[in-house]
Design a protein around this motif. Structure first.
Motif, short mmCIF file in Angstrom:
data_model
loop_
_atom_site.label_atom_id
_atom_site.label_comp_id
_atom_site.label_asym_id
_atom_site.label_seq_id
_atom_site.Cartn_x
_atom_site.Cartn_y
_atom_site.Cartn_z
N ARG A 54 2.19 1.86 -3.52
CA ARG A 54 1.33 2.24 -4.41
C ARG A 54 1.09 3.87 -4.24
O ARG A 54 0.77 4.71 -5.05
N ARG A 55 0.79 4.23 -2.77
CA ARG A 55 0.75 5.66 -2.56
C ARG A 55 1.67 6.53 -3.00
O ARG A 55 1.44 7.72 -3.49
N GLN A 89 0.88 -1.26 0.02
CA GLN A 89 0.04 -0.04 0.06
C GLN A 89 0.98 1.36 -0.06
O GLN A 89 0.50 2.31 -0.74
#
Length: 279
Positions: A41-42, A38
Motif C-alpha cells: 500500500r505504501r 502495508q
C-alpha cells in the motif's frame, strides 16, 4: 521503508511461502502478511501474485528483491565497518582467493609490515567470487581481485599485474608437447572437461565438468586425468610433475587488482594500496 520491512519482504520473496518465511523470521504468519500488505500500500504497487496454491513475484517484486538485498547488505557492511573502526586495536582485513596471487600477497604483506605505522593485516583466504562478496558486505576492507573473472564495479581499484593464461593438462596428454594450444582446442577436450566454479550465489552452472571450489582440488583432478583448466601463468609454481603446462596465445589476459570501497576513509587501507601499487 524500514530495514525490518525489507527483511520481511526478502524472506517471503525467497521462500515464496508465508509460512516458511515466518518460521525463518521466527515470527507468526499473520503479522508478516500484514507487514507485506502495508508495504504494498505504501509503495502503491503489487509485489506478490497470491493464489490459493502459490505465491509469485511480480515485476515490481523482482526489482524490490534485488534492491532490498543490496540495501540490507549495505546496512550490514556499515555496521561491521563502524565496529572495526572503534576497535581498541584497529587493523585491516584483506580478502584474497586461496592459491591466487600467492607471491604478490606475500611480498605485499612483508612490504606493508615494514612501513611506519603499519597496522595488523588479517588475511581472509576464500573461494572464487568470495573476496568481491566480502568487500561488498563489509567483512573485508580491501581485496585482491582478478579481472575478467571478478568485477570491480562499485569499488575503487588499482591495477597491479597483468599476465597470460596457460592450459594445464595431465602429464602425458597428446597436447602436452605442443608449443601452444587454442581456446577452441581446450574446449573440445570432451575427455578432459573444464571445471565448473561456483557463482556468486554459490550455485554451479550446468555442464559436464567437475565442480571445484579451489585450485588444490582442481589440480588434483587434472593429475588424475579427470579435467583440464585454463589458469593464470603465475599458478605454475603450484603444479607438480603430474601436470603439463601449454601456452595459450588467444586466452584473455588476467589482471590482478587491489580494490576497496569508494567511501573508505581508512588511512591503513590507503597505505596498503600505496604499498601494493609501488610493488
Amino acid at each position: 521503508m524500514e530495514t525490518r520491512e525489507l527483511r520481511y519482504f526478502v524472506a517471503v520473496a525467497e521462500e515464496l511461502h508465508f509460512g516458511r518465511a515466518a518460521q525463518r523470521l521466527t515470527m507468526a504468519q499473520p503479522p508478516l502478511s500484514r507487514a507485506i500488505q502495508q508495504l504494498e500500500r505504501r509503495l502503491g504497487v503489487v509485489l506478490l501474485h497470491r493464489t490459493a496454491r502459490a505465491i509469485a513475484l511480480t515485476d515490481a517484486g523482482s526489482v524490490l528483491l534485488r534492491e532490498a538485498r543490496t540495501a540490507l547488505d549495505a546496512v550490514e557492511a556499515a555496521e561491521r565497518r563502524t565496529r572495526r573502526a572503534a576497535a581498541d586495536q584497529p587493523g585491516v582485513v584483506l580478502a584474497a582467493k586461496a592459491g591466487a596471487s600467492r607471491e604478490l600477497l606475500s611480498k605485499l604483506l612483508d612490504a606493508y609490515a615494514a612501513e611506519p605505522g603499519a597496522v595488523a593485516v588479517e588475511v581472509m583466504l576464500c573461494g572464487p567470487g568470495e573476496p568481491e562478496n566480502l568487500l561488498h558486505k563489509g567483512r573485508a576492507d580491501v581485496a585482491l581481485l582478478h579481472r575478467p573473472y571478478d568485477t570491480t564495479a562499485g569499488f575503487d581499484s588499482e591495477d597491479l599485474h597483468t599476465e597470460q593464461q596457460v592450459a594445464v593438462l595431465p602429464a602425458g596428454h597428446p597436447l602436452a608437447n605442443r608449443a601452444n594450444v587454442s581456446l577452441a582446442e581446450v574446449n573440445a577436450l570432451t575427455d578432459l572437461p573444464l571445471p565448473r566454479w561456483p557463482g556468486r550465489d554459490g550455485s554451479y552452472p550446468d555442464g559436464p565438468g567437475p565442480q571445484v571450489r579451489d585450485h588444490t582440488q582442481l589440480f588434483q583432478l587434472i593429475a588424475l586425468g579427470l579435467a583440464c583448466a585454463v589458469v593464470p601463468e603465475s599458478l605454475r609454481n603450484q603444479l607438480s610433475d603430474d601436470h603439463a603446462i601449454v601456452p595459450m596465445p588467444d586466452a584473455p589476459t588476467v589482471t590482478t587488482v587491489i580494490a576497496w570501497p569508494p567511501h573508505s576513509k581508512s588511512k591503513a587501507v590507503a597505505k596498503l594500496v600505496r604499498t601494493a601499487t609501488r610493488l
